[in-house]
Design an enzyme around this catalytic site. Sequence first.
Site, PDB file in Angstrom:
ATOM      1  N   LEU A 111       1.215   8.140   5.766  1.00 19.24           N
ATOM      2  CA  LEU A 111       1.557   9.591   5.357  1.00 19.24           C
ATOM      3  C   LEU A 111       0.558  10.656   5.682  1.00 19.24           C
ATOM      4  O   LEU A 111      -0.521  10.392   6.102  1.00 19.24           O
ATOM      5  CB  LEU A 111       1.294   9.541   3.610  1.00 19.24           C
ATOM      6  CG  LEU A 111       2.174   8.586   3.102  1.00 19.24           C
ATOM      7  CD1 LEU A 111       1.881   8.504   1.414  1.00 19.24           C
ATOM      8  CD2 LEU A 111       3.789   8.849   3.288  1.00 19.24           C
ATOM      9  N   ASP A 112       1.157  11.700   6.098  1.00 15.00           N
ATOM     10  CA  ASP A 112       0.357  12.834   6.317  1.00 15.00           C
ATOM     11  C   ASP A 112      -0.935  13.299   5.560  1.00 15.00           C
ATOM     12  O   ASP A 112      -0.869  12.946   4.506  1.00 15.00           O
ATOM     13  CB  ASP A 112       1.173  14.115   6.560  1.00 15.00           C
ATOM     14  CG  ASP A 112       2.383  13.843   7.711  1.00 15.00           C
ATOM     15  OD1 ASP A 112       2.162  13.052   8.447  1.00 15.00           O
ATOM     16  OD2 ASP A 112       3.181  14.693   7.741  1.00 15.00           O
ATOM     17  N   MET A 113      -1.790  13.893   6.089  1.00 12.34           N
ATOM     18  CA  MET A 113      -2.897  14.117   5.320  1.00 12.34           C
ATOM     19  C   MET A 113      -2.830  14.911   4.013  1.00 12.34           C
ATOM     20  O   MET A 113      -3.365  14.815   3.087  1.00 12.34           O
ATOM     21  CB  MET A 113      -4.156  14.713   6.312  1.00 12.34           C
ATOM     22  CG  MET A 113      -5.402  15.386   5.473  1.00 12.34           C
ATOM     23  SD  MET A 113      -6.624  16.014   6.658  1.00 12.34           S
ATOM     24  CE  MET A 113      -5.833  17.603   7.041  1.00 12.34           C
TER      25      MET A 113
END
Length: 358
Positions: A254-256
């Site tokens: 998952l993106d930051m």
Amino acid sequence: GCPQKHVHSRLRLSKSMRAVKMLLAQRWFATNSCTAHVLDQAPLGSRVELARLSLQTTRASRCARSRSQCAVANRKPKPFRLQVSSKKSERDDSKVASTVTAPLRHICGGCQALIRDTRFRMHLQKCCPDLIPSGKWPGNKEVSEYTVVNEEAKTRRAIQLRFHEKKSIEEVADSIEASPDRVKEILRKASKAIPIVVDHAPVDILYEDDTIVAVNKPWNLRMAPKHRFEGGALLNRMYAHLALAATPHIVHRLDMDTSGAVVLAKSSAAAAHLCEQFRERSVLKEYVALCAGTPPSPAFQVDAPIGRHPTRKEAREVRGDGDAAFTHFEVLATSELHGQPLCAVRAMPKTGRTHQIR
């Protein structure tokens, strides 16, 4: 059931191959119980030699049993040396002792592998030619020690130039007199040798068993650190959570700035199984997003190919020559903020392109 022709064919070998013949016959007698039958059927000129082979096999089996009994009694057994008779044209039969020894090996400074003595020089020329000393070849043992010391020096120099002085791969290669591929391999091994930093920050565990663990990742948290010697990522926290019980394996990301459930594997087998499910698209993925504006219908689908941005390496854009990307959306709620319409939607991607939801 006795292959007499097979044995007799070995007995009719030339004198120069007599030693090979006797070894083959002895191996056959060691695995068959019809020695007397073969002696009766064998030619008269070979009976004495066959009897001698049978006697040697009997002595060898007795010595093997003696060695096993000595091992049980913790006593040092009498060394056994197999005597192979070799008949030559110039003189009578002479006994030649043959002993089995392990092949000599040397360590390669480049890949840290043990290489046979006969293949060591050729292996260095393919693996790490920059570590070979110039001039006359002093010997495999001396060259092995030289490559280990030279590799350590080049590793320290490459780390200093690449990470501290911010030199490019080509500049580092010219400095340490190695190819760019060798520099990348040196830096990769040096990075792998650094232990991952353990972060003892708490983690929100959603589910855990012997093979997987599901974590609620908060926003503003990376999945993995930029470097192994840096912390502040979910992987560092999972190392502290699992301790020495297992090693966490990342199978999806998952993106930051995205929060949500993340599944990590506790073993290589579990990671391979999860990756296969993601590859076959048998995993159901759902996202909730807050968007600006209001869609015209409560449910809609987006089929737009996604490709790389021409100038920004990390960005993506909708383009005709991109990869197929299909997403199903459902509107959950609508509202306004300072006169601007907003909506909350549920996104269910059917493909896994980078930045597909955005």
